[in-house]
Write a protein that holds these residues in place. Structure first.
Motif, PDB file in Angstrom:
ATOM      1  N   TYR A 143       0.788  -1.232   0.000  1.00  0.00           N
ATOM      2  CA  TYR A 143       0.000   0.000   0.000  1.00  0.00           C
ATOM      3  C   TYR A 143       0.823   1.286   0.000  1.00  0.00           C
ATOM      4  CZ  TYR A 143      -4.223  -2.675   0.036  1.00  0.00           C
ATOM      5  OH  TYR A 143      -5.232  -3.515  -0.356  1.00  0.00           O
ATOM      6  N   ARG A 200      -6.783  -3.671 -11.428  1.00  0.00           N
ATOM      7  CA  ARG A 200      -6.002  -2.460 -11.693  1.00  0.00           C
ATOM      8  C   ARG A 200      -4.519  -2.768 -11.896  1.00  0.00           C
ATOM      9  NH1 ARG A 200      -7.582   2.466  -7.829  1.00  0.00           N
ATOM     10  NH2 ARG A 200      -6.345   3.482  -9.465  1.00  0.00           N
ATOM     11  N   TYR A 201      -4.157  -4.003 -11.730  1.00  0.00           N
ATOM     12  CA  TYR A 201      -2.764  -4.408 -11.900  1.00  0.00           C
ATOM     13  C   TYR A 201      -2.426  -4.479 -13.382  1.00  0.00           C
ATOM     14  CZ  TYR A 201       1.423  -7.369 -11.674  1.00  0.00           C
ATOM     15  OH  TYR A 201       2.690  -7.869 -11.804  1.00  0.00           O
ATOM     16  N   TRP A 240      -3.588  -6.208  -4.602  1.00  0.00           N
ATOM     17  CA  TRP A 240      -3.232  -4.970  -5.274  1.00  0.00           C
ATOM     18  C   TRP A 240      -4.172  -3.840  -4.846  1.00  0.00           C
ATOM     19  CZ3 TRP A 240       1.263  -4.435  -7.374  1.00  0.00           C
ATOM     20  CH2 TRP A 240       1.539  -3.300  -8.152  1.00  0.00           C
ATOM     21  N   PRO A 241      -3.628  -2.686  -4.475  1.00  0.00           N
ATOM     22  CA  PRO A 241      -4.476  -1.563  -4.047  1.00  0.00           C
ATOM     23  C   PRO A 241      -5.516  -1.196  -5.107  1.00  0.00           C
ATOM     24  CG  PRO A 241      -2.181  -1.137  -3.521  1.00  0.00           C
ATOM     25  CD  PRO A 241      -2.190  -2.378  -4.360  1.00  0.00           C
ATOM     26  N   GLY A 242      -6.752  -1.124  -4.677  1.00  0.00           N
ATOM     27  CA  GLY A 242      -7.838  -0.803  -5.593  1.00  0.00           C
ATOM     28  C   GLY A 242      -8.414  -1.985  -6.318  1.00  0.00           C
ATOM     29  N   GLY A 243      -7.827  -3.186  -6.123  1.00  0.00           N
ATOM     30  CA  GLY A 243      -8.337  -4.392  -6.762  1.00  0.00           C
ATOM     31  C   GLY A 243      -7.383  -4.937  -7.806  1.00  0.00           C
TER      32      GLY A 243
END
Length: 283
Positions: free
Chosen positions: A151, A194-195, A188-191
């Motif tokens: 994060y 989004r990677y 992964w931040p945001g889901g």
């Protein structure tokens, strides 16, 4: 189109080489080997490997973790495998499911840091399958789960993670399958959607060159966000020889999940069934 093939129940399905049960510290008591075997048979799998977590909260002076100055593992819930209970249930299932090949195994976390401890465990309790995984990275003398480190700076952490996977491959020969090469995607931040896999192509390729140079197999993990055809093709282009399929199931219903889609991905990347139904898939 991927994922539209193999509706025929007699079509060849690969073994599930990565399954956890109640003998793993992060898996519930209701996740029994018997229930996992029942699901494997229902899904037409030829074999299943029970690869319980082999992680260490304490280690020996001979382990690299000591030389690296690591002193503990943050907020650890990790517990050792109850080897007697594990093998007793394994043998019971082998008798109960003669149509299914059932392998023993471990998923050893950070094996390059704990070579002496892993070797001692396997010397006393040898198994059929050994997976190598990277779940944690070091910071200020402690090991932290990689999800915790993402994060503040996901990009830097991901690049550091993949560089550490190269170190793990080069620093340990105890495992035959590299599990979930991009494990941090799960957190992964945001889901995970989004990677951007392509952003790390060169880092992936460095991992795949190292792995290919040892002749070991890359796992296509169907619980992690499924690898793209591009990612598996990068492994093929870097000389990768073999692919293993693993559900990473922590509950019986997940055994063999998404294997039809995973097979399509692997075939599109250039791999085919191996020498028999129990083999890895090969180029």
């Amino acid at each position: 189109m991927l994922g539209t093939m193999r509706e025929d129940p007699q079509a060849m399905r690969p073994p599930d080489n990565h399954v956890h049960t109640r003998w793993s510290w992060d898996t519930s008591d209701s996740s029994t080997m018997q229930r996992a075997c029942e699901r494997a048979v229902a899904r037409g799998l030829p074999a299943i490997a029970f690869t319980e977590h082999l992680d260490f909260t304490t280690w020996t002076p001979e382990d690299r973790a000591t030389a690296d100055g690591l002193v503990d593992r943050h907020a650890s819930r990790h517990l050792p495998i109850d080897v007697d209970g594990y093998f007793a249930e394994l043998e019971e299932c082998r008798g109960r499911f003669p149509e299914l090949r059932i392998w023993s195994g471990v998923e050893t976390g950070e094996p390059h840091l704990f070579a002496a401890s892993v070797a001692a465990h396997l010397r006393d309790s040898p198994v059929d399958r050994v997976l190598g995984s990277l779940h944690s990275l070091s910071q200020d003398g402690r090991l932290y789960g990689v999800g915790r480190l993402l994060y503040p700076d996901p990009d830097t952490t991901m690049r550091r993670y993949l560089a550490e996977v190269v170190d793990m491959v080069e620093g340990s020969d105890v495992f035959e399958v590299l599990a979930h090469v991009d494990f941090p995607r799960r957190y992964w931040p945001g889901g995970s959607d989004r990677y951007a896999e392509k952003d790390y192509e060169e880092e992936y390729r460095a991992v795949f060159r190292a792995l290919a140079g040892t002749g070991r197999a890359l796992e296509v993990n169907t619980t992690s966000p499924l690898a793209s055809v591009d990612q598996v093709r990068w492994f093929h282009e870097e000389g990768g020889q073999a692919v293993s399929f693993g559900s990473d199931a922590h509950q019986p219903a997940v055994v063999g999940q998404h294997f039809d889609l995973a097979v399509d991905v692997v075939e599109a990347a250039g791999f085919r069934p191996g020498r028999d139904a129990f083999d890895f898939w090969r180029r």
